[in-house]
Design a protein around this motif. Sequence first.
Motif, PDB file in Angstrom:
ATOM      1  N   ALA A   1       0.830  -1.208   0.000  1.00  0.00           N
ATOM      2  CA  ALA A   1       0.000   0.000   0.000  1.00  0.00           C
ATOM      3  C   ALA A   1       0.861   1.254   0.000  1.00  0.00           C
ATOM      4  N   VAL A   2       1.892   1.255   0.821  1.00  0.00           N
ATOM      5  CA  VAL A   2       2.785   2.422   0.864  1.00  0.00           C
ATOM      6  C   VAL A   2       3.529   2.574  -0.452  1.00  0.00           C
ATOM      7  N   GLY A   3       3.949   1.451  -1.045  1.00  0.00           N
ATOM      8  CA  GLY A   3       4.634   1.520  -2.339  1.00  0.00           C
ATOM      9  C   GLY A   3       3.774   2.163  -3.402  1.00  0.00           C
ATOM     10  N   LEU A   4       2.496   1.764  -3.471  1.00  0.00           N
ATOM     11  CA  LEU A   4       1.581   2.368  -4.448  1.00  0.00           C
ATOM     12  C   LEU A   4       1.384   3.852  -4.167  1.00  0.00           C
ATOM     13  N   ALA A   5       1.262   4.214  -2.897  1.00  0.00           N
ATOM     14  CA  ALA A   5       1.082   5.626  -2.550  1.00  0.00           C
ATOM     15  C   ALA A   5       2.321   6.447  -2.903  1.00  0.00           C
ATOM     16  N   LEU A   6       3.507   5.876  -2.688  1.00  0.00           N
ATOM     17  CA  LEU A   6       4.739   6.582  -3.049  1.00  0.00           C
ATOM     18  C   LEU A   6       4.835   6.778  -4.555  1.00  0.00           C
ATOM     19  N   LEU A   7       4.428   5.775  -5.312  1.00  0.00           N
ATOM     20  CA  LEU A   7       4.416   5.916  -6.768  1.00  0.00           C
ATOM     21  C   LEU A   7       3.484   7.052  -7.188  1.00  0.00           C
ATOM     22  N   LEU A   8       2.340   7.154  -6.529  1.00  0.00           N
ATOM     23  CA  LEU A   8       1.368   8.192  -6.873  1.00  0.00           C
ATOM     24  C   LEU A   8       1.908   9.583  -6.543  1.00  0.00           C
ATOM     25  N   THR A   9       2.466   9.753  -5.345  1.00  0.00           N
ATOM     26  CA  THR A   9       2.995  11.077  -4.983  1.00  0.00           C
ATOM     27  C   THR A   9       4.182  11.455  -5.858  1.00  0.00           C
ATOM     28  N   GLY A  10       5.018  10.480  -6.190  1.00  0.00           N
ATOM     29  CA  GLY A  10       6.144  10.766  -7.070  1.00  0.00           C
ATOM     30  C   GLY A  10       5.696  11.188  -8.447  1.00  0.00           C
ATOM     31  N   ALA A  11       4.673  10.512  -8.979  1.00  0.00           N
ATOM     32  CA  ALA A  11       4.144  10.877 -10.288  1.00  0.00           C
ATOM     33  C   ALA A  11       3.534  12.272 -10.266  1.00  0.00           C
ATOM     34  N   MET A  12       2.862  12.623  -9.183  1.00  0.00           N
ATOM     35  CA  MET A  12       2.277  13.967  -9.063  1.00  0.00           C
ATOM     36  C   MET A  12       3.354  15.038  -9.060  1.00  0.00           C
ATOM     37  N   VAL A  13       4.444  14.789  -8.343  1.00  0.00           N
ATOM     38  CA  VAL A  13       5.557  15.740  -8.334  1.00  0.00           C
ATOM     39  C   VAL A  13       6.128  15.887  -9.739  1.00  0.00           C
ATOM     40  N   GLY A  14       6.255  14.771 -10.440  1.00  0.00           N
ATOM     41  CA  GLY A  14       6.760  14.840 -11.803  1.00  0.00           C
ATOM     42  C   GLY A  14       5.851  15.643 -12.710  1.00  0.00           C
ATOM     43  N   LEU A  15       4.544  15.452 -12.581  1.00  0.00           N
ATOM     44  CA  LEU A  15       3.597  16.184 -13.416  1.00  0.00           C
ATOM     45  C   LEU A  15       3.651  17.674 -13.144  1.00  0.00           C
ATOM     46  N   ILE A  16       3.610  18.062 -11.872  1.00  0.00           N
ATOM     47  CA  ILE A  16       3.555  19.478 -11.540  1.00  0.00           C
ATOM     48  C   ILE A  16       4.854  20.190 -11.888  1.00  0.00           C
ATOM     49  N   SER A  17       5.977  19.447 -11.868  1.00  0.00           N
ATOM     50  CA  SER A  17       7.262  20.068 -12.182  1.00  0.00           C
ATOM     51  C   SER A  17       7.583  20.027 -13.668  1.00  0.00           C
ATOM     52  N   GLY A  18       6.729  19.365 -14.449  1.00  0.00           N
ATOM     53  CA  GLY A  18       6.993  19.258 -15.872  1.00  0.00           C
ATOM     54  C   GLY A  18       8.000  18.183 -16.218  1.00  0.00           C
ATOM     55  N   GLY A  19       8.399  17.370 -15.230  1.00  0.00           N
ATOM     56  CA  GLY A  19       9.357  16.304 -15.474  1.00  0.00           C
ATOM     57  C   GLY A  19       8.661  15.004 -15.811  1.00  0.00           C
ATOM     58  N   PRO A  20       9.429  13.952 -16.104  1.00  0.00           N
ATOM     59  CA  PRO A  20       8.828  12.650 -16.426  1.00  0.00           C
ATOM     60  C   PRO A  20       8.221  12.017 -15.182  1.00  0.00           C
ATOM     61  N   PRO A  21       6.913  11.800 -15.136  1.00  0.00           N
ATOM     62  CA  PRO A  21       6.283  11.267 -13.922  1.00  0.00           C
ATOM     63  C   PRO A  21       6.736   9.856 -13.565  1.00  0.00           C
ATOM     64  N   PHE A  22       7.041   9.021 -14.569  1.00  0.00           N
ATOM     65  CA  PHE A  22       7.413   7.639 -14.276  1.00  0.00           C
ATOM     66  C   PHE A  22       8.724   7.576 -13.495  1.00  0.00           C
ATOM     67  N   SER A  23       9.728   8.316 -13.939  1.00  0.00           N
ATOM     68  CA  SER A  23      11.018   8.272 -13.241  1.00  0.00           C
ATOM     69  C   SER A  23      10.914   8.902 -11.849  1.00  0.00           C
ATOM     70  N   ARG A  24      10.103   9.955 -11.707  1.00  0.00           N
ATOM     71  CA  ARG A  24       9.904  10.566 -10.385  1.00  0.00           C
ATOM     72  C   ARG A  24       9.218   9.580  -9.450  1.00  0.00           C
ATOM     73  N   ALA A  25       8.265   8.818  -9.981  1.00  0.00           N
ATOM     74  CA  ALA A  25       7.563   7.833  -9.161  1.00  0.00           C
ATOM     75  C   ALA A  25       8.520   6.746  -8.686  1.00  0.00           C
ATOM     76  N   LEU A  26       9.377   6.264  -9.588  1.00  0.00           N
ATOM     77  CA  LEU A  26      10.339   5.230  -9.206  1.00  0.00           C
ATOM     78  C   LEU A  26      11.350   5.758  -8.192  1.00  0.00           C
TER      79      LEU A  26
END
Length: 363
Positions: free
Chosen positions: A313-338
């Motif tokens: 559950a925490v892993g999925l949540a971390l992937l989601l928050t990382g992807a959101m940071v990537g989106l808002i910063s204009g960066g690649p969401p997948f790499s930010r999520a990982l």
Amino acid sequence: MTGPTPADLRRWRRHLADERAEAAVYRDLARHRDGEEREILLALAEAEGRHAAHWEQLLGDQVGEPRRGDIRFRILAWLARRFGSVFVLALAQRAEARATYEADLDATPTMAADERIHEEVVRALATRGRNQLSGTFRAAVFGANDGLVSNLAIVIGVAAAGVPTATVLLTGLAGLLSGALSMGAGEYISVRSQRELLAASAPSAAAAAALPHLDVSANELSLVYRARGMSADDAQRRADEVLADLEAADVGALHAPSPHHSRTAGEPHDVVGSALGAAVSSFCFFGSGAAVPVLPFLLGLDGSVALVVAVVAVGLALLLTGAMVGLISGGPPFSRALRQLAVGAGAALVTYGLGTVFGATVG
């Protein structure tokens, strides 16, 4: 001269559909804006319409039935119609960055140049939105991430020591409450202090009132601009301009662009955000993040099953928050999520190892 090949026709139709879809995104975004931003977005839509006309001209009577644009443009259009937020602009920025007209011989150099300029226009619009929400958004994202990682580390470390499930649950709840209170208080003090520092750096009204009484021959006003980062010549020129028109001079006249401050970034206070808003966001999002690793134990699971569920559950949540940071910063969401997942996994592994060692020692 041979006519276009079937592959050419498919490519032109795809470009036409994408340009139409992109123009629709900008028009939908414009409905959520007013003033200058609305005009800019409508101008972008008009430019995409010109690009669409180019492909229509190439296709001639072989345009065929209207096609749907690329999936990313359809998603953008859906988001723009319902939200019109900075997230959509950030996604649009990435879509513009992926334009491939430089490598397409049937696209004009002007069209390729347009797409690169469009990327910068959308980047600037997205930056306005990022600056307006950066303080609260930063507190929310960091709060959620800290809650997820820190409380998972606590729960895993305590569980690895071999203590009863009730102890693990109590420890997790204590970590949730204490961490949320600490994060909220820390954000409030941090943002409030930063705003006070910015306020202390702003020109005073008393200084503006003193402008008419300055010694013009000495013109010490130039020292203000030099202290703010301007060269001696530029400072003198700026001071002469202000003193030459004292009726228009006010506190704003004492501002001078600094080499370290961009005037396009908006007001500093807007970038920092509200102290109370940052505190509430940090408290709520830390609490919500910290609740995730505790939920399996609250639902009655125990032992290794509860730990596995918590980690997933925490892993999925971390992937989601990382992807959101990537989106808002204009960066690649997948790499930010990982990246977010890797940081959380590293912390969990360290505490699990320590908990196992201490549990074995105590036992």
